[in-house]
Design a protein around this motif. Structure first.
Motif, PDB file in Angstrom:
ATOM      1  N   ALA A  53      37.336 -36.301  71.968  1.00  0.00           N
ATOM      2  CA  ALA A  53      36.175 -35.447  71.719  1.00  0.00           C
ATOM      3  C   ALA A  53      36.407 -34.126  72.504  1.00  0.00           C
ATOM      4  O   ALA A  53      36.898 -34.017  73.346  1.00  0.00           O
ATOM      5  CB  ALA A  53      34.988 -36.102  71.907  1.00  0.00           C
ATOM      6  N   GLY A  54      35.638 -33.097  71.915  1.00  0.00           N
ATOM      7  CA  GLY A  54      35.601 -31.819  72.761  1.00  0.00           C
ATOM      8  C   GLY A  54      34.504 -31.997  73.905  1.00  0.00           C
ATOM      9  O   GLY A  54      33.930 -32.888  74.113  1.00  0.00           O
ATOM     10  N   PRO A  55      34.527 -30.707  74.645  1.00  0.00           N
ATOM     11  CA  PRO A  55      33.419 -30.768  75.767  1.00  0.00           C
ATOM     12  C   PRO A  55      31.954 -31.060  75.469  1.00  0.00           C
ATOM     13  O   PRO A  55      31.631 -31.815  76.222  1.00  0.00           O
ATOM     14  CB  PRO A  55      33.867 -29.560  76.211  1.00  0.00           C
ATOM     15  CG  PRO A  55      35.101 -29.007  76.013  1.00  0.00           C
ATOM     16  CD  PRO A  55      35.383 -29.661  74.491  1.00  0.00           C
ATOM     17  N   HIS A  56      31.757 -30.699  74.287  1.00  0.00           N
ATOM     18  CA  HIS A  56      30.154 -30.763  74.052  1.00  0.00           C
ATOM     19  C   HIS A  56      29.940 -32.406  73.799  1.00  0.00           C
ATOM     20  O   HIS A  56      29.072 -32.863  74.355  1.00  0.00           O
ATOM     21  CB  HIS A  56      29.883 -29.861  72.821  1.00  0.00           C
ATOM     22  CG  HIS A  56      28.402 -30.098  72.385  1.00  0.00           C
ATOM     23  ND1 HIS A  56      27.123 -29.893  73.214  1.00  0.00           N
ATOM     24  CD2 HIS A  56      27.784 -30.990  71.310  1.00  0.00           C
ATOM     25  CE1 HIS A  56      26.113 -30.064  72.462  1.00  0.00           C
ATOM     26  NE2 HIS A  56      26.580 -30.823  71.395  1.00  0.00           N
ATOM     27  N   LEU A  57      30.737 -32.997  72.912  1.00  0.00           N
ATOM     28  CA  LEU A  57      30.657 -34.358  72.474  1.00  0.00           C
ATOM     29  C   LEU A  57      30.691 -35.214  74.008  1.00  0.00           C
ATOM     30  O   LEU A  57      30.075 -36.188  74.137  1.00  0.00           O
ATOM     31  CB  LEU A  57      31.480 -34.778  71.526  1.00  0.00           C
ATOM     32  CG  LEU A  57      31.274 -36.356  70.930  1.00  0.00           C
ATOM     33  CD1 LEU A  57      29.737 -36.558  70.678  1.00  0.00           C
ATOM     34  CD2 LEU A  57      32.119 -36.567  69.905  1.00  0.00           C
ATOM     35  N   ASP A  87      42.169 -29.066  79.977  1.00  0.00           N
ATOM     36  CA  ASP A  87      41.479 -28.928  81.186  1.00  0.00           C
ATOM     37  C   ASP A  87      40.008 -28.808  80.965  1.00  0.00           C
ATOM     38  O   ASP A  87      39.366 -29.482  81.983  1.00  0.00           O
ATOM     39  CB  ASP A  87      41.826 -27.499  81.847  1.00  0.00           C
ATOM     40  CG  ASP A  87      43.353 -27.598  82.368  1.00  0.00           C
ATOM     41  OD1 ASP A  87      44.059 -28.860  82.557  1.00  0.00           O
ATOM     42  OD2 ASP A  87      44.296 -26.639  82.779  1.00  0.00           O
ATOM     43  N   SER A  88      39.445 -28.218  80.234  1.00  0.00           N
ATOM     44  CA  SER A  88      38.002 -27.988  80.009  1.00  0.00           C
ATOM     45  C   SER A  88      37.346 -29.203  79.687  1.00  0.00           C
ATOM     46  O   SER A  88      36.336 -29.935  80.344  1.00  0.00           O
ATOM     47  CB  SER A  88      37.484 -27.157  78.840  1.00  0.00           C
ATOM     48  OG  SER A  88      38.163 -27.401  77.425  1.00  0.00           O
ATOM     49  N   ASP A  89      38.174 -30.191  79.010  1.00  0.00           N
ATOM     50  CA  ASP A  89      37.639 -31.512  78.716  1.00  0.00           C
ATOM     51  C   ASP A  89      37.503 -32.475  80.087  1.00  0.00           C
ATOM     52  O   ASP A  89      36.744 -33.084  80.004  1.00  0.00           O
ATOM     53  CB  ASP A  89      38.500 -32.332  77.543  1.00  0.00           C
ATOM     54  CG  ASP A  89      38.691 -31.545  76.161  1.00  0.00           C
ATOM     55  OD1 ASP A  89      37.510 -30.918  75.811  1.00  0.00           O
ATOM     56  OD2 ASP A  89      39.752 -31.763  75.599  1.00  0.00           O
ATOM     57  N   LEU A  90      38.702 -32.228  80.616  1.00  0.00           N
ATOM     58  CA  LEU A  90      38.707 -33.077  81.799  1.00  0.00           C
ATOM     59  C   LEU A  90      37.951 -32.609  82.889  1.00  0.00           C
ATOM     60  O   LEU A  90      37.275 -33.706  83.692  1.00  0.00           O
ATOM     61  CB  LEU A  90      40.336 -33.074  82.334  1.00  0.00           C
ATOM     62  CG  LEU A  90      40.700 -33.890  83.473  1.00  0.00           C
ATOM     63  CD1 LEU A  90      40.520 -35.315  82.953  1.00  0.00           C
ATOM     64  CD2 LEU A  90      42.355 -33.664  83.913  1.00  0.00           C
ATOM     65  N   THR A  91      37.332 -31.600  82.870  1.00  0.00           N
ATOM     66  CA  THR A  91      36.314 -31.016  84.041  1.00  0.00           C
ATOM     67  C   THR A  91      34.982 -31.793  83.499  1.00  0.00           C
ATOM     68  O   THR A  91      34.228 -32.291  84.434  1.00  0.00           O
ATOM     69  CB  THR A  91      36.250 -29.560  83.860  1.00  0.00           C
ATOM     70  OG1 THR A  91      37.448 -28.869  84.230  1.00  0.00           O
ATOM     71  CG2 THR A  91      34.883 -29.263  84.818  1.00  0.00           C
ATOM     72  N   VAL A  92      34.829 -31.690  82.037  1.00  0.00           N
ATOM     73  CA  VAL A  92      33.571 -32.557  81.945  1.00  0.00           C
ATOM     74  C   VAL A  92      33.410 -34.222  81.920  1.00  0.00           C
ATOM     75  O   VAL A  92      32.697 -34.565  82.672  1.00  0.00           O
ATOM     76  CB  VAL A  92      33.296 -32.336  80.115  1.00  0.00           C
ATOM     77  CG1 VAL A  92      32.073 -33.034  79.514  1.00  0.00           C
ATOM     78  CG2 VAL A  92      33.143 -30.766  79.891  1.00  0.00           C
ATOM     79  N   ILE A  93      34.735 -34.478  81.838  1.00  0.00           N
ATOM     80  CA  ILE A  93      35.102 -35.960  82.267  1.00  0.00           C
ATOM     81  C   ILE A  93      34.904 -36.327  83.803  1.00  0.00           C
ATOM     82  O   ILE A  93      33.949 -37.283  84.092  1.00  0.00           O
ATOM     83  CB  ILE A  93      36.349 -36.376  81.677  1.00  0.00           C
ATOM     84  CG1 ILE A  93      36.583 -36.408  80.129  1.00  0.00           C
ATOM     85  CG2 ILE A  93      36.617 -37.785  82.292  1.00  0.00           C
ATOM     86  CD1 ILE A  93      37.875 -36.549  79.544  1.00  0.00           C
ATOM     87  N   LEU A 116      43.407 -31.142  86.606  1.00  0.00           N
ATOM     88  CA  LEU A 116      43.791 -32.546  87.160  1.00  0.00           C
ATOM     89  C   LEU A 116      43.108 -32.419  88.702  1.00  0.00           C
ATOM     90  O   LEU A 116      42.558 -33.327  89.265  1.00  0.00           O
ATOM     91  CB  LEU A 116      45.229 -32.879  87.504  1.00  0.00           C
ATOM     92  CG  LEU A 116      45.528 -34.158  87.926  1.00  0.00           C
ATOM     93  CD1 LEU A 116      45.183 -35.281  86.971  1.00  0.00           C
ATOM     94  CD2 LEU A 116      47.034 -34.449  88.146  1.00  0.00           C
ATOM     95  N   ALA A 117      42.836 -31.158  89.061  1.00  0.00           N
ATOM     96  CA  ALA A 117      42.260 -30.971  90.387  1.00  0.00           C
ATOM     97  C   ALA A 117      40.746 -31.252  90.494  1.00  0.00           C
ATOM     98  O   ALA A 117      40.028 -31.784  91.246  1.00  0.00           O
ATOM     99  CB  ALA A 117      42.209 -29.275  90.727  1.00  0.00           C
ATOM    100  N   SER A 118      40.067 -31.175  89.259  1.00  0.00           N
ATOM    101  CA  SER A 118      38.637 -31.530  89.160  1.00  0.00           C
ATOM    102  C   SER A 118      38.503 -33.121  89.268  1.00  0.00           C
ATOM    103  O   SER A 118      37.538 -33.809  89.654  1.00  0.00           O
ATOM    104  CB  SER A 118      38.111 -31.172  87.631  1.00  0.00           C
ATOM    105  OG  SER A 118      38.795 -31.733  86.479  1.00  0.00           O
TER     106      SER A 118
END
Length: 411
Positions: A53-57, A87-93, A116-118
């Motif tokens: 899924a993308g950041p919104h979902l 990276d944007s997905d991982l930040t949301v995760i 990965l830093a997030s």
């Protein structure tokens, strides 16, 4: 008699008890469709989630499933063209799933150090992280994880070729409870990096340094000494700098060793293997030493006689091994082998295989490919009877058990 609404009659705890009796995920999803209350209970009860899924979902999933402890975004090789999590997905995760203990990002090639830093910044409870084949990652991202995830127990870094000894230093300082580490193909790792790692990480049970071509005897000996009581699995496939000194150190210190993979370590010879067989005779279960060209009958017989709990053995391409390794077994030597690979051992004949069958009643798989004196016809003519449950690989058409392949995943 007046009807009673189930929502009025049952408390949340009682409904959760009902939900816990449902084994199939599909049934749990049906449970959530009854009403908003049941949807909320099912959402907050769920612990595992696998999704693309993308950041919104992802943000919506995080809002709904507040108690998720395991997320799986891993990708198969067949989807190698797709970058997977970014990276944007991982930040949301990282910001949305704060309870995470397990995060699988295997083969998500879009991830960089920034994403990965997030993970290090937000997921302080993380215990398991798989970033194998996330090839853009370097020491910067891994250092952030080490500094933020002090409770890390398992870390997969296979194929992350930019990783160097600096990451191992950070793990040593910050993740002292580390139990399993996969570094397969991380060719920048050297002996000094392993020495630094085990200064702090002395509870390692599983270490995969397959194809770490710059690791040699000094590094393996450091691990053997520091993790003497914990080390159970060590993978050294194609570590061509590893020799007898490493095996002798393992024999001296690691009495609980269960799995050892030394395929392609061509400097290892009979003397050290015989010492290992005696030292680890009660613990050793899986041994892979194909392409160890200096191995001969004396050490193989020693292994078979002493390691009574041995279940899987690979001596493929050990050209010095002959039938005598098996014929020297005595009347009381009963083997518990389930997997035996003797492919490309040209001096083994039907006579030797017959002795194996006499001693190994629990054999489940035997690889006899490329043995000029052992064919299906000759085995039949000799009256050899393989156990009914045993798969016999004469030509390479059978799927091999992964216990000795060297690439199976860490726990």
């Amino acid at each position: 008699m007046a009807s009673v609404c189930v929502n009025d009659a049952l408390t949340d705890d009682e409904l959760r008890c009902v939900l816990s009796k449902l084994d199939r995920d599909k049934d749990k999803e049906v449970f959530s469709l009854v009403c908003k209350r049941w949807l909320h209970l099912q959402s907050t009860d769920r612990k595992k989630l696998a999704a693309r899924a993308g950041p919104h979902l992802l943000g919506r999933l995080a809002f709904r499933f507040t108690q998720i402890v395991e997320l799986d975004f891993s990708q198969s090789v067949s989807r190698s063209f797709y970058p997977g999590v970014t990276d944007s997905d991982l930040t949301v995760i990282a910001e949305g799933f704060r309870c995470l203990r397990v995060l699988n990002l295997h083969n998500c090639k879009g991830i960089t150090d920034t994403g990965l830093a997030s993970t290090g910044r937000c997921l302080s409870l993380l215990q398991f992280l798989d970033v194998s084949y996330c090839r853009k990652l370097s020491d910067k991202g891994l250092s952030a994880v080490a500094q933020g995830c002090h409770d890390l127990r398992t870390l997969h870094l296979a194929g992350c070729r930019l990783i160097t000894n600096e990451s191992l230093k950070q793990l040593s300082k910050c993740c002292r409870g580390l139990e399993a580490l996969g570094l397969q193909g991380c060719t920048n790792i050297t002996d000094s990096g392993l020495a630094d790692l085990v200064k702090g990480c002395r509870k390692i049970k599983t270490l995969d340094i397959n194809k770490c071509s710059n690791v040699g005897d000094a590094g393996v000996s450091s691990v053997a000494k520091a993790c003497a009581y914990s080390l159970k699995t060590l993978k050294l496939l194609d570590c061509y700098k590893v020799g007898n000194e490493s095996i002798s150190s393992l024999a001296q210190f690691c009495k609980n060793l269960e799995t050892l993979i030394i395929g392609g370590c061509r400097d290892i010879s009979d003397e050290s293997i015989m010492i290992l067989a005696h030292s680890c005779r009660d613990s050793l279960k899986n041994l892979r030493m194909d392409w160890c060209l200096n191995i001969s009958d004396s050490s193989l017989t020693c292994i078979l006689k002493q390691c009574k709990n041995l279940e899987a053995l690979d001596i493929g391409c050990c050209e010095e091994v002959t039938d005598n390794a098996f014929l020297d077994l005595g009347r009381g030597d009963v083997l518990g082998l389930k997997v035996l690979k003797v492919s490309n051992c040209p001096r083994i004949t039907v006579k030797g295989i017959g002795k194996v069958l006499e001693k190994c009643k629990s054999l489940e798989y035997i690889d006899v490919r490329s043995l000029p004196h052992v064919t299906e016809v000759r085995c039949t003519e000799a009256g050899l009877e393989f156990p009914k449950c045993c798969k016999v690989n004469f030509s390479g058409s059978l799927t091999e058990p992964d216990v000795l392949l060297g690439y199976s995943g860490l726990p």
